[in-house]
Design a protein around this motif. Structure first.
Motif, short mmCIF file in Angstrom:
data_model
loop_
_atom_site.label_atom_id
_atom_site.label_comp_id
_atom_site.label_asym_id
_atom_site.label_seq_id
_atom_site.Cartn_x
_atom_site.Cartn_y
_atom_site.Cartn_z
N GLY A 49 -9.26 -9.02 0.44
CA GLY A 49 -8.89 -10.39 0.12
C GLY A 49 -7.60 -10.84 0.78
O GLY A 49 -7.10 -11.91 0.48
N GLY A 50 -7.04 -10.01 1.66
CA GLY A 50 -5.78 -10.35 2.30
C GLY A 50 -4.61 -9.65 1.64
O GLY A 50 -4.64 -9.33 0.45
N THR A 51 -3.60 -9.38 2.40
CA THR A 51 -2.42 -8.68 1.89
C THR A 51 -1.63 -9.57 0.94
O THR A 51 -1.43 -10.75 1.21
CB THR A 51 -1.51 -8.25 3.06
N GLN A 52 -1.21 -9.00 -0.17
CA GLN A 52 -0.45 -9.75 -1.15
C GLN A 52 0.91 -10.12 -0.55
O GLN A 52 1.51 -9.34 0.18
CB GLN A 52 -0.27 -8.92 -2.42
N PRO A 53 1.42 -11.33 -0.86
CA PRO A 53 2.72 -11.75 -0.32
C PRO A 53 3.81 -10.72 -0.60
O PRO A 53 3.91 -10.18 -1.70
CB PRO A 53 2.99 -13.06 -1.06
N GLY A 54 4.62 -10.45 0.43
CA GLY A 54 5.69 -9.48 0.29
C GLY A 54 5.31 -8.05 0.59
O GLY A 54 6.14 -7.16 0.51
N ARG A 55 4.03 -7.82 0.95
CA ARG A 55 3.57 -6.47 1.27
C ARG A 55 3.01 -6.44 2.69
O ARG A 55 2.67 -7.46 3.27
CB ARG A 55 2.50 -6.00 0.29
N HIS A 56 2.88 -5.22 3.23
CA HIS A 56 2.29 -5.01 4.55
C HIS A 56 1.17 -3.99 4.42
O HIS A 56 1.12 -3.20 3.48
CB HIS A 56 3.35 -4.52 5.54
N ASP A 57 0.26 -4.01 5.40
CA ASP A 57 -0.86 -3.06 5.37
C ASP A 57 -0.40 -1.63 5.59
O ASP A 57 -0.95 -0.70 5.01
CB ASP A 57 -1.89 -3.43 6.44
#
Length: 503
Positions: free
Chosen positions: A481-489
């Motif tokens: 669903g996409g990376t949560q704001p403030g995080r990276h893969d």
């Protein structure tokens, strides 16, 4: 008023502790009061290797673990022919216990992608965290540790960047240890996820009473129980809604057969702003009268999770097999848990000429009565409650399994430990996949509150010298669903500890 409520909770809870605290002859010397953190994963693995091979007798389903139990188990270890892998595990345990005595430590941890905790190891809950740890010398009957930390971009929804997590003070009593502090805890046999009490969330400050020894009852009538222990705690979560609830944790464990450990657990939320707080309400909560279907009988006195777990190790000539299961019920029916969910796993442990190798496959389902898709999704996600609206979360992070409620998780991991490594090296690789918040967005879950699939990869290594301990890993978590704001893969996770002053 809130202070009075807390005092009543504490008074009755201490009386509950007293029911399991019996007289012991005064000639028995008070054991050491020190506790071993749940995040000491390397030490946990080494102890489990020895226990699963039948070389020591030690229950490992309740953490923090009293150091006195470990010392007693090592002193009473089985004599005979030990393999090089067994001797290496024993040496690592002794070195780790020695390192726990360091009076002054400086540490730094990093989690560049800000990924939530995904196993039972050391929890990096911020992008950067620096801390100083002080352990003043005390007599054998007491233990004190102060760990003052400063966090940058913490994962938890807390307004403070200063933390005392890992701090505690403990006192040894005849047959028991009483402690107060904020220690990471872990209940149950699982390697990657605990359905009731894990280390994903910041520790709930608590007063805890635990048995210092796990010896079997001397009575012939009760000797079938085998080695046994208990833990009872009274805590107070912060930044919770409704504000000011008390948590009550109760856990019993026993080893009735060689290699078999059984556990019973309860974790209760009681009282708080606008909630019943009388002795009668607490009694109803403790006796599982927690669902009032008739509004004229009053409000539900509490919210709780209760469960049962088992772990069975079968040592063979060439390898050791370990199977475990941990089931929890989030509701109450006729005084018993209902709406079940949980964790199951299987481990294979063996040694090559130069390495100890441990394979783990584990699955967790936090959708009640879903059973990994064998039944339909007609229940609300676990860890949610209509009145205790913050649920089974602390500062937005799951108190139980790290994925939070309403999800499924599958993991495959391998850990390998070089035998006789001068730097005490150890490595681990793990692949996992989770479907999180499957029934819709979970705003109370800041770890994995957005619906979707998460694929994870973890590669980690660790080692230590006399004055330095380190661990470093690569963490990959890709969300559909996409990376949560403030995080990276992709990010680095790691930490380093310096001994500033040796004992």
């Amino acid at each position: 008023m809130q202070k009075t409520m807390g005092s009543r909770h504490l008074a009755l809870s201490c009386a509950l502790l007293g029911t399991l605290y019996g007289p012991v002859p005064s000639a028995v010397a008070a054991p050491a009061a020190a506790l071993i953190d749940a995040s000491e994963l390397g030490l946990r693995d080494d102890l489990a290797w020895l226990a699963d091979r039948g070389l020591i007798n030690l229950g490992l389903g309740t953490w923090p673990l009293p150091r006195a139990r470990v010392t007693s188990a090592l002193d009473a270890r089985r004599l005979g022919l030990w393999s090089s892998a067994d001797l290496d595990a024993l040496a690592r345990v002794r070195n780790a216990l020695s390192r726990l005595d360091e009076p002054l430590l400086l540490s730094w941890r990093v989690n560049t992608a800000r990924h939530p905790v995904s196993d039972a190891g050391l929890a990096e809950r911020a992008r950067n965290q620096a801390s100083i740890q002080v352990q003043p010398e005390t007599d054998a009957a007491a233990a004190v540790r102060l760990r003052l930390g400063v966090q940058e971009l913490p994962l938890a929804s807390t307004p403070s960047q200063v933390t005392l997590d890992g701090s505690y003070a403990a006192l040894s009593l005849p047959g028991a240890i009483v402690a107060i502090g904020a220690l990471d805890r872990w209940w149950g046999p699982a390697r990657y996820a605990s359905p009731i009490l894990g280390n994903a969330a910041p520790a709930v400050p608590a007063l805890t009473l635990t048995r210092s020894d796990d010896a079997a009852p001397e009575s012939t009538v009760l000797s079938w129980i085998g080695r046994w222990s208990y833990e009872i705690s009274v805590g107070r979560p912060s930044h919770y809604q409704p504000s000011g609830p008390t948590t009550i944790g109760i856990r019993l464990s026993a080893q009735p057969l060689p290699g078999l450990e059984l556990g019973l657990s309860r974790y209760i939320y009681f009282g708080g702003e606008g909630r019943p707080d009388s002795f009668g309400a607490l009694r109803n909560a403790l006796f599982a009268n927690s669902n009032n279907d008739d509004p004229t009988d009053g409000e539900d006195p509490s919210n709780e999770i209760a469960g049962i777990d088992l772990r069975w190790a079968v040592p063979l000539a060439s390898a050791t097999w370990v199977g475990y299961a941990h089931f929890a019920g989030e509701d109450e029916a006729n005084g018993s848990p209902s709406q079940w969910f949980g964790t199951v796993g299987l481990q294979l442990k063996h040694a090559t000429e130069n390495h100890r190798v441990e394979w783990t496959v584990e699955g967790t389902d936090t959708s009640p009565d879903h059973w990994f898709g064998l039944r339909s999704d007609n229940r609300s996600p676990a860890y949610r409650h209509g009145v205790y609206v913050a649920g089974h979360y602390h500062q937005g992070l799951p108190v139980g399994a790290f994925i939070g409620g309403g999800g499924t998780l599958g993991s495959l991991g391998v850990a390998w430990t070089p035998i006789d490594s001068p730097l005490a090296l150890r490595y681990e690789a793990r692949l996992w996949r989770a479907n999180v918040s499957r029934q819709g967005s979970e705003p109370i879950n800041v770890a994995y509150g957005q619906p979707g699939r998460v694929d994870g990869l973890s590669l980690q290594g660790a080692g230590m010298t006399r004055t330095l301990r380190w661990h470093l890993g690569l963490a990959v978590q890709r969300a559909s669903g996409g990376t949560q704001p403030g995080r990276h893969d992709v990010g680095l996770i790691g930490g380093i500890e310096w001994v500033l002053r040796e004992p």
